[in-house]
Design a protein around this motif. Structure first.
Motif, PDB file in Angstrom:
ATOM      1  N   THR A  81      37.677  80.556  34.930  1.00 14.75           N
ATOM      2  CA  THR A  81      37.882  79.173  34.499  1.00 14.75           C
ATOM      3  C   THR A  81      37.039  78.841  33.276  1.00 14.75           C
ATOM      4  O   THR A  81      37.506  78.151  32.365  1.00 14.75           O
ATOM      5  CB  THR A  81      37.545  78.215  35.645  1.00 14.75           C
ATOM      6  N   LEU A  82      35.816  79.325  33.223  1.00 13.63           N
ATOM      7  CA  LEU A  82      34.961  79.044  32.069  1.00 13.63           C
ATOM      8  C   LEU A  82      35.447  79.728  30.799  1.00 13.63           C
ATOM      9  O   LEU A  82      35.142  79.279  29.692  1.00 13.63           O
ATOM     10  CB  LEU A  82      33.515  79.451  32.370  1.00 13.63           C
ATOM     11  N   THR A  83      36.213  80.811  30.924  1.00 16.57           N
ATOM     12  CA  THR A  83      36.734  81.495  29.744  1.00 16.57           C
ATOM     13  C   THR A  83      38.143  81.049  29.378  1.00 16.57           C
ATOM     14  O   THR A  83      38.652  81.457  28.337  1.00 16.57           O
ATOM     15  CB  THR A  83      36.718  83.020  29.944  1.00 16.57           C
ATOM     16  N   HIS A  84      38.768  80.227  30.201  1.00 16.45           N
ATOM     17  CA  HIS A  84      40.123  79.718  29.937  1.00 16.45           C
ATOM     18  C   HIS A  84      40.134  78.200  30.123  1.00 16.45           C
ATOM     19  O   HIS A  84      40.706  77.689  31.084  1.00 16.45           O
ATOM     20  CB  HIS A  84      41.136  80.362  30.885  1.00 16.45           C
ATOM     21  N   THR A  85      39.505  77.492  29.206  1.00 15.87           N
ATOM     22  CA  THR A  85      39.350  76.043  29.350  1.00 15.87           C
ATOM     23  C   THR A  85      40.292  75.224  28.472  1.00 15.87           C
ATOM     24  O   THR A  85      40.125  74.018  28.370  1.00 15.87           O
ATOM     25  CB  THR A  85      37.902  75.629  29.033  1.00 15.87           C
ATOM     26  N   SER A  86      41.262  75.836  27.856  1.00 13.72           N
ATOM     27  CA  SER A  86      42.126  75.096  26.930  1.00 13.72           C
ATOM     28  C   SER A  86      42.905  73.978  27.624  1.00 13.72           C
ATOM     29  O   SER A  86      43.149  72.933  27.021  1.00 13.72           O
ATOM     30  CB  SER A  86      43.089  76.051  26.233  1.00 13.72           C
ATOM     31  N   HIS A  87      43.283  74.178  28.860  1.00 12.28           N
ATOM     32  CA  HIS A  87      44.050  73.144  29.565  1.00 12.28           C
ATOM     33  C   HIS A  87      43.173  71.967  29.999  1.00 12.28           C
ATOM     34  O   HIS A  87      43.680  70.923  30.388  1.00 12.28           O
ATOM     35  CB  HIS A  87      44.755  73.739  30.787  1.00 12.28           C
ATOM     36  N   LEU A  88      41.881  72.083  29.899  1.00 14.57           N
ATOM     37  CA  LEU A  88      40.960  71.019  30.299  1.00 14.57           C
ATOM     38  C   LEU A  88      40.510  70.153  29.123  1.00 14.57           C
ATOM     39  O   LEU A  88      39.799  69.177  29.318  1.00 14.57           O
ATOM     40  CB  LEU A  88      39.718  71.628  30.970  1.00 14.57           C
TER      41      LEU A  88
END
Length: 62
Positions: free
Chosen positions: A25-32
């Motif tokens: 989640t910390l490396t894929h935060t674009s949706h946040l």
């Protein structure tokens, strides 16, 4: 197995699962990026819990 052994097994499985989910989640935060407040917290926790499904959908979408 006793109840204590089941609880120990759940803890032993949950710790690596949660750590992998947190790292993913910390490396894929674009949706946040456009979220804030409660929506951000719920989406972040959902990403940590659902990382296997999100990993599969990320691979299929690229």
């Amino acid at each position: 197995m006793s109840v204590a052994e089941f609880i120990g097994l759940v803890v032993l499985v949950a710790i690596p699962y949660g750590l992998i989910g947190l790292i993913w989640t910390l490396t894929h935060t674009s949706h946040l990026a456009d979220m804030e407040g409660v929506d951000l917290v719920i989406s972040f926790l959902g990403s940590v819990v659902c990382w296997p499904v999100l990993t599969f959908s990320d691979v299929c979408m690229t």
